[in-house]
Design an enzyme around this catalytic site. Structure first.
Site: not given
Length: 259
Positions: A47, A74, A101, A166, A170, A199, A201
């Site tokens: 991460d 990164d 992920n 994005y 995807k 989701v 988060t």
């Protein structure tokens, strides 16, 4: 609710299995790392957020599970990613499960997109998934097989209009998944894709869950409960475990029935 259930499934085949997770410092990734550690897998995650990631490691260890390894990386820097994968294999042995992920769904309008921003969206959301799969393939093949779990999104299925870079990335992940599944399959490497819905988060709740968002969930999900990171993590456990040994080249949608 948090998405937790009283008696989650146990997957014995994950005990001691070497797993590499990208973007494990928060959100869905944090839950994936936590669930895998609960299954006694040997987990390394990368991460860019160092403090948050170290806190994840601390929480897991304090709960009595084996502390995962964290490597700051990164993912736009493919050399850094390759080094992290090599370091993981050198310490623990061949990686048998890769969880791709990491991603970022920052909102943007088409008229504001520059070539530089477009390239960055591809680097953040899909490029590292391919090169991580490329890097783990030889060790999975030589170890007798493995599981690669890519992360897509339902945004391209429903055609979300507020983040075209994005959404494009995807959608491309599904194509990449099918291509790699066909190529890697003879080596007993399973490649699949998880498509989460909306989701809850911490980031999603803070930035976008308002009254209109609550109404949208109620109107569009068949199941009216909110979707949480743990709901996604449990699908990842199944795909990582030997229980899914004949699953390949598929999209596994976890979205509460978003229509």
């Amino acid at each position: 609710m948090t998405g937790l259930i009283e008696q989650p499934a146990n997957f014995p085949s994950l005990n001691g299995k070497v797993v590499f997770v990208t973007g494990g410092g928060s959100g869905i990734g944090e839950s994936i790392v936590t669930h895998l550690c609960q299954q006694q897998a040997k987990v390394t995650f990368v991460d860019i957020a160092e403090a948050a990631s170290q806190a994840v490691c601390d929480r897991i260890a304090e709960a009595g599970h084996a502390r995962p390894d964290f490597i700051k990386c990164d993912l736009r820097n493919i050399d850094e990613l390759r080094q992290a994968i090599a370091a993981t294999a050198a310490k623990h042995g061949p990686i048998r499960v890769l969880v791709n992920n990491a991603g970022n769904d920052d909102r943007h309008k088409s008229e504001d997109v520059t070539p530089e921003y477009w390239d960055d969206r591809m680097a953040v959301n899909i490029r590292h998934q391919f090169f991580a799969a490329q890097a783990v393939r030889p060790m999975m093949r030589d170890a007798g097989g493995g599981s690669i779990i890519n992360f897509g999104s339902i945004t391209w299925l429903v055609g979300d209009g507020d983040c075209p870079g994005y959404v494009t990335s995807k959608a491309a992940i599904t194509g990449m998944t099918r291509a790699l599944a066909r190529e890697f399959g003879p080596e007993r490497i399973r490649v699949n894709c998880v498509l989460p819905g909306w989701v809850m988060t911490e980031r999603q709740v803070k930035l976008w869950l308002d009254e209109a968002g609550e109404r949208q969930i109620n109107d569009r999900q068949c199941l009216k409960d909110k979707l949480f990171p743990a709901d996604i993590a449990r699908m990842v456990l199944f795909l990582a475990a030997d229980d899914s040994r004949m699953c390949a080249s598929q999209n596994f949608i976890v979205d509460g029935g978003w229509v």
